[in-house]
Scaffold this motif. Structure first.
Motif, PDB file in Angstrom:
ATOM      1  N   MET A 126      19.648  76.493 -52.077  1.00  0.00           N
ATOM      2  CA  MET A 126      19.623  77.680 -51.233  1.00  0.00           C
ATOM      3  C   MET A 126      19.466  77.286 -49.765  1.00  0.00           C
ATOM      4  O   MET A 126      20.089  77.866 -48.867  1.00  0.00           O
ATOM      5  CB  MET A 126      18.476  78.610 -51.641  1.00  0.00           C
ATOM      6  CG  MET A 126      18.421  79.900 -50.824  1.00  0.00           C
ATOM      7  SD  MET A 126      17.028  80.956 -51.286  1.00  0.00           S
ATOM      8  CE  MET A 126      15.651  80.007 -50.615  1.00  0.00           C
ATOM      9  N   ASN A 127      18.645  76.275 -49.525  1.00  0.00           N
ATOM     10  CA  ASN A 127      18.434  75.822 -48.151  1.00  0.00           C
ATOM     11  C   ASN A 127      19.726  75.259 -47.555  1.00  0.00           C
ATOM     12  O   ASN A 127      20.099  75.591 -46.427  1.00  0.00           O
ATOM     13  CB  ASN A 127      17.337  74.758 -48.121  1.00  0.00           C
ATOM     14  CG  ASN A 127      16.922  74.373 -46.713  1.00  0.00           C
ATOM     15  OD1 ASN A 127      16.690  75.232 -45.874  1.00  0.00           O
ATOM     16  ND2 ASN A 127      16.832  73.080 -46.442  1.00  0.00           N
ATOM     17  N   LYS A 128      20.416  74.455 -48.351  1.00  0.00           N
ATOM     18  CA  LYS A 128      21.613  73.772 -47.850  1.00  0.00           C
ATOM     19  C   LYS A 128      22.793  74.718 -47.653  1.00  0.00           C
ATOM     20  O   LYS A 128      23.501  74.643 -46.644  1.00  0.00           O
ATOM     21  CB  LYS A 128      22.002  72.646 -48.812  1.00  0.00           C
ATOM     22  CG  LYS A 128      23.210  71.838 -48.356  1.00  0.00           C
ATOM     23  CD  LYS A 128      23.472  70.683 -49.295  1.00  0.00           C
ATOM     24  CE  LYS A 128      24.662  69.851 -48.818  1.00  0.00           C
ATOM     25  NZ  LYS A 128      24.940  68.693 -49.730  1.00  0.00           N
ATOM     26  N   PHE A 129      23.005  75.636 -48.610  1.00  0.00           N
ATOM     27  CA  PHE A 129      24.221  76.443 -48.592  1.00  0.00           C
ATOM     28  C   PHE A 129      24.008  77.861 -48.055  1.00  0.00           C
ATOM     29  O   PHE A 129      24.969  78.612 -47.935  1.00  0.00           O
ATOM     30  CB  PHE A 129      24.816  76.511 -50.001  1.00  0.00           C
ATOM     31  CG  PHE A 129      25.330  75.189 -50.476  1.00  0.00           C
ATOM     32  CD1 PHE A 129      26.511  74.665 -49.990  1.00  0.00           C
ATOM     33  CD2 PHE A 129      24.602  74.449 -51.404  1.00  0.00           C
ATOM     34  CE1 PHE A 129      26.987  73.436 -50.417  1.00  0.00           C
ATOM     35  CE2 PHE A 129      25.070  73.213 -51.841  1.00  0.00           C
ATOM     36  CZ  PHE A 129      26.258  72.698 -51.352  1.00  0.00           C
ATOM     37  N   TYR A 130      22.761  78.219 -47.731  1.00  0.00           N
ATOM     38  CA  TYR A 130      22.542  79.543 -47.140  1.00  0.00           C
ATOM     39  C   TYR A 130      21.700  79.467 -45.872  1.00  0.00           C
ATOM     40  O   TYR A 130      22.147  79.880 -44.792  1.00  0.00           O
ATOM     41  CB  TYR A 130      21.870  80.480 -48.152  1.00  0.00           C
ATOM     42  CG  TYR A 130      21.524  81.832 -47.563  1.00  0.00           C
ATOM     43  CD1 TYR A 130      22.533  82.742 -47.225  1.00  0.00           C
ATOM     44  CD2 TYR A 130      20.203  82.186 -47.307  1.00  0.00           C
ATOM     45  CE1 TYR A 130      22.225  83.975 -46.670  1.00  0.00           C
ATOM     46  CE2 TYR A 130      19.888  83.416 -46.748  1.00  0.00           C
ATOM     47  CZ  TYR A 130      20.896  84.302 -46.430  1.00  0.00           C
ATOM     48  OH  TYR A 130      20.585  85.520 -45.864  1.00  0.00           O
ATOM     49  N   ILE A 131      20.499  78.923 -45.974  1.00  0.00           N
ATOM     50  CA  ILE A 131      19.595  78.950 -44.815  1.00  0.00           C
ATOM     51  C   ILE A 131      20.136  78.083 -43.678  1.00  0.00           C
ATOM     52  O   ILE A 131      20.212  78.526 -42.530  1.00  0.00           O
ATOM     53  CB  ILE A 131      18.176  78.496 -45.217  1.00  0.00           C
ATOM     54  CG1 ILE A 131      17.630  79.402 -46.320  1.00  0.00           C
ATOM     55  CG2 ILE A 131      17.237  78.542 -44.009  1.00  0.00           C
ATOM     56  CD1 ILE A 131      16.281  78.971 -46.865  1.00  0.00           C
ATOM     57  N   GLU A 132      20.521  76.854 -43.985  1.00  0.00           N
ATOM     58  CA  GLU A 132      21.037  75.976 -42.939  1.00  0.00           C
ATOM     59  C   GLU A 132      22.416  76.424 -42.461  1.00  0.00           C
ATOM     60  O   GLU A 132      22.698  76.393 -41.257  1.00  0.00           O
ATOM     61  CB  GLU A 132      21.110  74.533 -43.454  1.00  0.00           C
ATOM     62  CG  GLU A 132      19.754  73.882 -43.669  1.00  0.00           C
ATOM     63  CD  GLU A 132      19.882  72.440 -44.112  1.00  0.00           C
ATOM     64  OE1 GLU A 132      21.025  71.989 -44.369  1.00  0.00           O
ATOM     65  OE2 GLU A 132      18.855  71.763 -44.212  1.00  0.00           O
ATOM     66  N   THR A 133      23.259  76.842 -43.385  1.00  0.00           N
ATOM     67  CA  THR A 133      24.649  77.163 -43.046  1.00  0.00           C
ATOM     68  C   THR A 133      24.790  78.513 -42.354  1.00  0.00           C
ATOM     69  O   THR A 133      25.479  78.634 -41.336  1.00  0.00           O
ATOM     70  CB  THR A 133      25.516  77.151 -44.314  1.00  0.00           C
ATOM     71  OG1 THR A 133      25.388  75.883 -44.953  1.00  0.00           O
ATOM     72  CG2 THR A 133      26.970  77.405 -43.971  1.00  0.00           C
ATOM     73  N   LYS A 134      24.140  79.531 -42.898  1.00  0.00           N
ATOM     74  CA  LYS A 134      24.330  80.881 -42.382  1.00  0.00           C
ATOM     75  C   LYS A 134      23.235  81.336 -41.419  1.00  0.00           C
ATOM     76  O   LYS A 134      23.491  82.138 -40.519  1.00  0.00           O
ATOM     77  CB  LYS A 134      24.430  81.876 -43.546  1.00  0.00           C
ATOM     78  CG  LYS A 134      25.673  81.658 -44.401  1.00  0.00           C
ATOM     79  CD  LYS A 134      25.862  82.776 -45.418  1.00  0.00           C
ATOM     80  CE  LYS A 134      27.147  82.588 -46.217  1.00  0.00           C
ATOM     81  NZ  LYS A 134      27.360  83.685 -47.193  1.00  0.00           N
ATOM     82  N   LEU A 135      22.011  80.840 -41.614  1.00  0.00           N
ATOM     83  CA  LEU A 135      20.900  81.259 -40.747  1.00  0.00           C
ATOM     84  C   LEU A 135      20.573  80.232 -39.672  1.00  0.00           C
ATOM     85  O   LEU A 135      19.807  80.516 -38.757  1.00  0.00           O
ATOM     86  CB  LEU A 135      19.648  81.525 -41.601  1.00  0.00           C
ATOM     87  CG  LEU A 135      19.794  82.565 -42.728  1.00  0.00           C
ATOM     88  CD1 LEU A 135      18.449  82.746 -43.437  1.00  0.00           C
ATOM     89  CD2 LEU A 135      20.308  83.889 -42.193  1.00  0.00           C
TER      90      LEU A 135
END
Length: 264
Positions: A126-135
């Motif tokens: 979740m960190n790699k593919f959402y938090i870092e990428t989108k947020l």
């Protein structure tokens, strides 16, 4: 013979099985409850406790939810879950008597930071593919910020006078506890050094410039003056209300600390 509606249901179920689709209902009823229970255990464990959870199973849950586009909901649920936990921790600290306040803050801080060592890796996808990428953020930073906002910020002006008193009273607080808290506060918010530079400098290397020998007596006098001001403005050991001392600490931080070494 099967009816048309039953044929549609069978086909839908088969399609869902073959595609391994996780609906939002599946997420809420099956996947998040597993994550919720694991997070509970990690947040409340004591050092050395054995936690009867399957890390592989939790890791797999997170991976599947990310692949099925539930990252945003999962992140929201995680932040809400941990925020609620930290608000309870803060209320428990607020109810602590002064003689237990430092130790309980140390336990709360250590327990939370220990929990993050397990929680963050479990949510790595979740960190790699959402938090870092989108947020454009990092999960660990977000979770540390939660502790800062919901616990440390609410207690810093109650905690600091007690730390200063403990510093001048031998054996009142163990050196390891004092070191853990001071280093922890510095990690949470480095600018808090300005509230008590001398205290922080005993545990954080190189945060102050080298002392000039001719100024040592001046530094000592400043520390003694600050201690007297705390006592004169309502802070005494065992005082059930730490509010006045905290207010005075905030008022004096710009004057007393600004004149101490390293902030002049």
């Amino acid at each position: 013979a099967p009816t048309a509606s039953s044929t549609i249901n069978i086909n839908t179920s088969t399609s869902k099985f073959l595609m391994n689709v996780i609906t939002i209902e599946d997420y809420k009823s099956t996947y998040w409850p597993k994550l919720d229970g694991a997070i509970d255990q990690l947040l409340t464990q004591s050092p050395g406790d054995y936690i009867p959870i399957s890390y592989e199973q939790i890791y797999s849950c997170v991976y599947k939810c990310v692949c099925q586009q539930h990252s945003e909901q999962m992140y929201s649920d995680l932040i809400k879950k941990i925020t609620n936990h930290l608000e309870r921790v803060s209320k428990e600290l607020q109810a602590s008597p002064p003689d237990l306040y430092i130790e309980r803050f140390n336990i709360a801080l250590g327990q939370y930071m220990g929990a993050l060592q397990s929680i963050v890796p479990l949510f790595i996808y979740m960190n790699k593919f959402y938090i870092e990428t989108k947020l454009n953020r990092d999960l660990k930073d977000d979770l540390i910020k939660l502790f800062t906002e919901h616990v440390a910020e609410k207690h810093i002006y109650s905690l600091m006078p007690l730390l200063l008193e403990a510093q001048s009273t031998p054996f009142q607080v163990t050196p390891s506890t004092m070191a853990n808290i001071v280093k922890g506060l510095y990690t949470l918010r480095p600018e808090w050094v300005q509230m008590a530079p001398t205290l922080f400098s005993k545990f954080i290397p190189n945060i102050l410039p080298p002392a000039v020998e001719s100024e040592l007596s001046e530094y000592a006098a400043q520390d003694q003056k600050f201690q007297r001001e705390l006592i004169q403005n309502g802070f005494t050991r065992g005082d059930q209300s730490r509010k006045r001392a905290g207010d005075e600490l905030a008022y004096n931080s710009s004057s007393a600390c600004a004149s101490s070494r390293g902030y002049r």
